[in-house]
Motif scaffolding. Sequence first.
Motif, PDB file in Angstrom:
ATOM      1  N   SER A 430       0.834  -1.216   0.000  1.00  0.00           N
ATOM      2  CA  SER A 430       0.000   0.000   0.000  1.00  0.00           C
ATOM      3  C   SER A 430       0.857   1.250   0.000  1.00  0.00           C
ATOM      4  O   SER A 430       0.519   2.249  -0.640  1.00  0.00           O
ATOM      5  CB  SER A 430      -0.935   0.006   1.218  1.00  0.00           C
ATOM      6  OG  SER A 430      -0.206   0.019   2.432  1.00  0.00           O
ATOM      7  N   GLU A 431       1.997   1.203   0.692  1.00  0.00           N
ATOM      8  CA  GLU A 431       2.824   2.407   0.807  1.00  0.00           C
ATOM      9  C   GLU A 431       3.550   2.763  -0.484  1.00  0.00           C
ATOM     10  O   GLU A 431       3.956   3.917  -0.657  1.00  0.00           O
ATOM     11  CB  GLU A 431       3.860   2.221   1.926  1.00  0.00           C
ATOM     12  CG  GLU A 431       3.268   2.293   3.328  1.00  0.00           C
ATOM     13  CD  GLU A 431       4.334   2.450   4.394  1.00  0.00           C
ATOM     14  OE1 GLU A 431       4.023   2.998   5.463  1.00  0.00           O
ATOM     15  OE2 GLU A 431       5.477   2.005   4.152  1.00  0.00           O
ATOM     16  N   HIS A 432       3.709   1.810  -1.391  1.00  0.00           N
ATOM     17  CA  HIS A 432       4.506   2.120  -2.575  1.00  0.00           C
ATOM     18  C   HIS A 432       3.822   3.138  -3.477  1.00  0.00           C
ATOM     19  O   HIS A 432       4.471   3.742  -4.334  1.00  0.00           O
ATOM     20  CB  HIS A 432       4.841   0.834  -3.356  1.00  0.00           C
ATOM     21  CG  HIS A 432       3.913   0.510  -4.475  1.00  0.00           C
ATOM     22  ND1 HIS A 432       2.711  -0.139  -4.302  1.00  0.00           N
ATOM     23  CD2 HIS A 432       4.008   0.749  -5.806  1.00  0.00           C
ATOM     24  CE1 HIS A 432       2.118  -0.302  -5.465  1.00  0.00           C
ATOM     25  NE2 HIS A 432       2.876   0.232  -6.405  1.00  0.00           N
ATOM     26  N   TYR A 433       2.528   3.376  -3.284  1.00  0.00           N
ATOM     27  CA  TYR A 433       1.829   4.412  -4.058  1.00  0.00           C
ATOM     28  C   TYR A 433       2.052   5.806  -3.469  1.00  0.00           C
ATOM     29  O   TYR A 433       1.732   6.803  -4.110  1.00  0.00           O
ATOM     30  CB  TYR A 433       0.331   4.125  -4.099  1.00  0.00           C
ATOM     31  CG  TYR A 433      -0.062   2.992  -5.017  1.00  0.00           C
ATOM     32  CD1 TYR A 433      -0.049   3.151  -6.394  1.00  0.00           C
ATOM     33  CD2 TYR A 433      -0.443   1.755  -4.501  1.00  0.00           C
ATOM     34  CE1 TYR A 433      -0.414   2.111  -7.244  1.00  0.00           C
ATOM     35  CE2 TYR A 433      -0.808   0.707  -5.337  1.00  0.00           C
ATOM     36  CZ  TYR A 433      -0.798   0.896  -6.710  1.00  0.00           C
ATOM     37  OH  TYR A 433      -1.147  -0.130  -7.545  1.00  0.00           O
ATOM     38  N   MET A 434       2.556   5.878  -2.236  1.00  0.00           N
ATOM     39  CA  MET A 434       2.719   7.165  -1.561  1.00  0.00           C
ATOM     40  C   MET A 434       3.935   7.915  -2.106  1.00  0.00           C
ATOM     41  O   MET A 434       4.919   7.297  -2.503  1.00  0.00           O
ATOM     42  CB  MET A 434       2.880   6.947  -0.052  1.00  0.00           C
ATOM     43  CG  MET A 434       1.673   6.368   0.633  1.00  0.00           C
ATOM     44  SD  MET A 434       2.048   6.122   2.397  1.00  0.00           S
ATOM     45  CE  MET A 434       0.458   5.619   3.009  1.00  0.00           C
ATOM     46  N   PRO A 435       3.893   9.264  -2.100  1.00  0.00           N
ATOM     47  CA  PRO A 435       2.712  10.084  -1.809  1.00  0.00           C
ATOM     48  C   PRO A 435       1.793  10.133  -3.031  1.00  0.00           C
ATOM     49  O   PRO A 435       2.265  10.094  -4.157  1.00  0.00           O
ATOM     50  CB  PRO A 435       3.317  11.464  -1.518  1.00  0.00           C
ATOM     51  CG  PRO A 435       4.564  11.503  -2.353  1.00  0.00           C
ATOM     52  CD  PRO A 435       5.092  10.098  -2.362  1.00  0.00           C
ATOM     53  N   ARG A 481       4.603  14.671 -10.196  1.00  0.00           N
ATOM     54  CA  ARG A 481       4.239  14.278  -8.826  1.00  0.00           C
ATOM     55  C   ARG A 481       5.139  13.157  -8.330  1.00  0.00           C
ATOM     56  O   ARG A 481       5.565  13.155  -7.163  1.00  0.00           O
ATOM     57  CB  ARG A 481       2.766  13.844  -8.795  1.00  0.00           C
ATOM     58  CG  ARG A 481       2.345  13.230  -7.469  1.00  0.00           C
ATOM     59  CD  ARG A 481       0.892  12.793  -7.491  1.00  0.00           C
ATOM     60  NE  ARG A 481       0.585  11.868  -8.557  1.00  0.00           N
ATOM     61  CZ  ARG A 481       0.862  10.567  -8.541  1.00  0.00           C
ATOM     62  NH1 ARG A 481       1.489  10.034  -7.507  1.00  0.00           N
ATOM     63  NH2 ARG A 481       0.526   9.788  -9.551  1.00  0.00           N
ATOM     64  N   GLN A 482       5.430  12.194  -9.193  1.00  0.00           N
ATOM     65  CA  GLN A 482       6.246  11.062  -8.763  1.00  0.00           C
ATOM     66  C   GLN A 482       7.691  11.481  -8.493  1.00  0.00           C
ATOM     67  O   GLN A 482       8.326  10.979  -7.553  1.00  0.00           O
ATOM     68  CB  GLN A 482       6.191   9.952  -9.817  1.00  0.00           C
ATOM     69  CG  GLN A 482       4.782   9.383  -9.961  1.00  0.00           C
ATOM     70  CD  GLN A 482       4.751   8.094 -10.755  1.00  0.00           C
ATOM     71  OE1 GLN A 482       5.384   7.123 -10.388  1.00  0.00           O
ATOM     72  NE2 GLN A 482       4.000   8.090 -11.845  1.00  0.00           N
ATOM     73  N   ALA A 483       8.224  12.410  -9.281  1.00  0.00           N
ATOM     74  CA  ALA A 483       9.582  12.893  -9.028  1.00  0.00           C
ATOM     75  C   ALA A 483       9.645  13.645  -7.703  1.00  0.00           C
ATOM     76  O   ALA A 483      10.596  13.484  -6.922  1.00  0.00           O
ATOM     77  CB  ALA A 483      10.038  13.795 -10.174  1.00  0.00           C
ATOM     78  N   ILE A 484       8.641  14.460  -7.440  1.00  0.00           N
ATOM     79  CA  ILE A 484       8.575  15.168  -6.146  1.00  0.00           C
ATOM     80  C   ILE A 484       8.488  14.146  -5.014  1.00  0.00           C
ATOM     81  O   ILE A 484       9.126  14.306  -3.966  1.00  0.00           O
ATOM     82  CB  ILE A 484       7.367  16.126  -6.128  1.00  0.00           C
ATOM     83  CG1 ILE A 484       7.626  17.312  -7.068  1.00  0.00           C
ATOM     84  CG2 ILE A 484       7.077  16.632  -4.718  1.00  0.00           C
ATOM     85  CD1 ILE A 484       6.411  18.170  -7.331  1.00  0.00           C
ATOM     86  N   GLY A 485       7.713  13.095  -5.231  1.00  0.00           N
ATOM     87  CA  GLY A 485       7.601  12.040  -4.223  1.00  0.00           C
ATOM     88  C   GLY A 485       8.946  11.401  -3.923  1.00  0.00           C
ATOM     89  O   GLY A 485       9.297  11.177  -2.754  1.00  0.00           O
ATOM     90  N   ILE A 486       9.727  11.102  -4.956  1.00  0.00           N
ATOM     91  CA  ILE A 486      11.059  10.514  -4.758  1.00  0.00           C
ATOM     92  C   ILE A 486      11.926  11.438  -3.911  1.00  0.00           C
ATOM     93  O   ILE A 486      12.564  11.008  -2.933  1.00  0.00           O
ATOM     94  CB  ILE A 486      11.742  10.259  -6.121  1.00  0.00           C
ATOM     95  CG1 ILE A 486      11.043   9.109  -6.862  1.00  0.00           C
ATOM     96  CG2 ILE A 486      13.224   9.944  -5.933  1.00  0.00           C
ATOM     97  CD1 ILE A 486      11.530   8.916  -8.286  1.00  0.00           C
ATOM     98  N   LEU A 487      11.957  12.715  -4.282  1.00  0.00           N
ATOM     99  CA  LEU A 487      12.811  13.674  -3.576  1.00  0.00           C
ATOM    100  C   LEU A 487      12.382  13.833  -2.116  1.00  0.00           C
ATOM    101  O   LEU A 487      13.228  13.938  -1.222  1.00  0.00           O
ATOM    102  CB  LEU A 487      12.779  15.024  -4.291  1.00  0.00           C
ATOM    103  CG  LEU A 487      13.323  15.030  -5.730  1.00  0.00           C
ATOM    104  CD1 LEU A 487      13.157  16.401  -6.361  1.00  0.00           C
ATOM    105  CD2 LEU A 487      14.778  14.607  -5.763  1.00  0.00           C
ATOM    106  N   ALA A 535      13.153  19.497  -7.790  1.00  0.00           N
ATOM    107  CA  ALA A 535      13.916  19.818  -6.580  1.00  0.00           C
ATOM    108  C   ALA A 535      13.619  21.252  -6.153  1.00  0.00           C
ATOM    109  O   ALA A 535      13.498  21.541  -4.955  1.00  0.00           O
ATOM    110  CB  ALA A 535      15.409  19.628  -6.832  1.00  0.00           C
ATOM    111  N   ALA A 536      13.501  22.143  -7.136  1.00  0.00           N
ATOM    112  CA  ALA A 536      13.172  23.541  -6.830  1.00  0.00           C
ATOM    113  C   ALA A 536      11.827  23.633  -6.122  1.00  0.00           C
ATOM    114  O   ALA A 536      11.649  24.417  -5.178  1.00  0.00           O
ATOM    115  CB  ALA A 536      13.158  24.365  -8.110  1.00  0.00           C
ATOM    116  N   PHE A 537      10.862  22.814  -6.543  1.00  0.00           N
ATOM    117  CA  PHE A 537       9.540  22.803  -5.914  1.00  0.00           C
ATOM    118  C   PHE A 537       9.656  22.381  -4.448  1.00  0.00           C
ATOM    119  O   PHE A 537       9.073  23.005  -3.561  1.00  0.00           O
ATOM    120  CB  PHE A 537       8.615  21.846  -6.671  1.00  0.00           C
ATOM    121  CG  PHE A 537       7.255  21.673  -6.050  1.00  0.00           C
ATOM    122  CD1 PHE A 537       6.206  22.506  -6.404  1.00  0.00           C
ATOM    123  CD2 PHE A 537       7.014  20.679  -5.103  1.00  0.00           C
ATOM    124  CE1 PHE A 537       4.949  22.363  -5.830  1.00  0.00           C
ATOM    125  CE2 PHE A 537       5.760  20.522  -4.516  1.00  0.00           C
ATOM    126  CZ  PHE A 537       4.734  21.370  -4.892  1.00  0.00           C
TER     127      PHE A 537
END
Length: 694
Positions: A430-435, A481-487, A535-537
């Motif tokens: 379930s957590e792998h979809y986060m955020p 969204r996924q890149a922001i999630g990784i960072l 990263a800037a976000f």
Amino acid sequence: MAKNVLFEIGLEELPARFVDNAEKQLAERTSKWLEESRISFQSIETLSSPRRLAVFIHNIKEEQATIEEEVKGPAIKIAKDSDGNWSKAAIGFTKGQGKTVDDIYTKELKGITYIFVNKVIEGQPTEKILPDFKEIIESIQFGKNMRWGTQSMRYARPIRWLVALYGNSVIPFEISGVEAGNETFGHRFLGEKITLENPLEYKDKLQKNYVIVDSMKREQMILDGIKTLEETRGFQVPIDSDLLNEVKNLVEFPTVFVGSFEKEFLELPEEVLITSMKEHQRYFPVKSKAGALLPYFVAVRNGDNHAIETVMKGNEKVLRARLSDANFFYQEDQKHDIDFYVNKLSNVVFQEKLGTILDKVNRVVTISRSIAERLNLDADQITKVTRAAKLTKFDLMTNMVNEFTELQGVMGEKYARLFGEDEAVAKAISEHYMPTSATGELPSTLVGSIVSIADKLDTIVGCIGVGLKPTGSQDPYGLRRQAIGILKILNESKWNITVAELFQMVEELYQSVENKNFDLARLQEEITPFLRQRAAFVLKENGIEQDIIQAVTANELGVMPTILKKARILSEKRNDSSFKPVQEALSRVLNLAEKTEEFNVDSNLFETDSEESLFESYQHVQMVYQDALEQDKLDKAFSHIEELAEPIHTFFDHNMVMADDDAIRKNRLALLNRIGTLVNSFADLNAIEWKQHF
């Protein structure tokens, strides 16, 4: 004398998610329009319901303000000819302002003399300007605009009527064939057509026709109804703010009631019951005082309480059917093991250029294992990570998720437990979809964090590599969204692994997998600027200034927590007056270092003690700086860089960098280049707009 103004846009039912934003736009654009039109007013009140958007302007002045403004014309040398007469430029300027050359006067600005005239703009009657408000109505943007019928105008829903009143007078205009008038409509089933004599009647007449046009009042009516039920029935109704906001915009006259369902359905996972009620039926789940889910629901009717028992029974019947389906799916799904569902993933395409979902899962397994090994996890942890990665998508093939798509991941966790999987594995599914959003909750477990990053890495690298980079507002695979999630996960986890290193892992994987659609050159060209923007976000969310962001993201993206720490250090320094001498010294070095690629320093070519002293200081600082970085003591590392300021100033005081002797010049530039490289390894200080302190 002041009057009241009312504009109402009558529509087919708007999607609930459109209403609040449209009302906000109406308020902001009305205020701006009145200000630009120079029309004074006491206040603006916006109102809304599923079938209308309205704005009430209280005590508007009957005339625009008359203003006098100074208008600048051409410079005097252009405004007069060689004989000292007014030129065509001056005559044309005055004529364009409704003046003559007799009205010209001059003023000096920054050492240049210009001609000016004073222009008086007389205020017009407000009544003549109000028809232009139609442009505000036409300008409102919705989440999705469509063209309706034969009309060229694009709007969320067809406009059915328009009310436009200035006092007791109709403001004449027309939009898409609909003429503005003084007639509105009450509740679709309980109300009737209403004729308004003046704006002050609006809210009362609508309420008598079962329309509460104040959305906050509707919300309070819902909350009051729920509170009454809680007091009389002895249960509690947890208020989901998103659901409450949606429901208030689905009804014009809210009436709250309670319904029930069979207790046997409580054997279903709580998430299934709540999703059935909230997402599908817009019901509020009911819990006991102790927090246990009860076989009841609270719903909101769009109308009064007439025959409310019949309405309740109808809603119970609908929910019962949905829960019966859910129960059937739940039982059927448990008749097969997990591998059965994993194997079915080979029949579903993830993306035509990237293969099936099973292909994606296999890549995620490889990436997850690589990350786990890079983090030096033990064999047991690596096994859990690998297993979780393999099971990330299996629940997509279950009947339950096919019917309740909102439960992907959630049901994967539930079923994994039922099938005896390890708790860490189940949780990670379930957590792998986060955020799930840019500001969403992050994974709470190590296994979940690793698999979440791996899944997102695969999607980003794969999609950009086959030409699916987001453009404008289009991002169908949610790559931003996924890149922001990784960072964010990297920052929260505090792993000592660089962003660039992670993406390099996935690039190498894709190179080893035969895929003629994958373009490595395109990926390498586009991935760095894409990641810098994300990263800037993240940094901006943490309160970092734009120039500091540019400074710390100028080089290859490193360890995310380190980037943020560097940004905070520099943010503090840029506002510290005592740092100015250091900044000046480092900036001089960086500017000169850009002029050479020389890097070899020969101490035998030093001519002054200051050269030798700077070189020795550099060698010492380089050593202690690296030690501080390895210990993650960034404040200390930067303070070592600051130690170079004094020997740098002394060096510039006693040496000409661009010496005539070619060897000496290159040697000095090489020394500065080494120092510049050291400084730039922390951040690009030249990108920072240093504060000027006087």
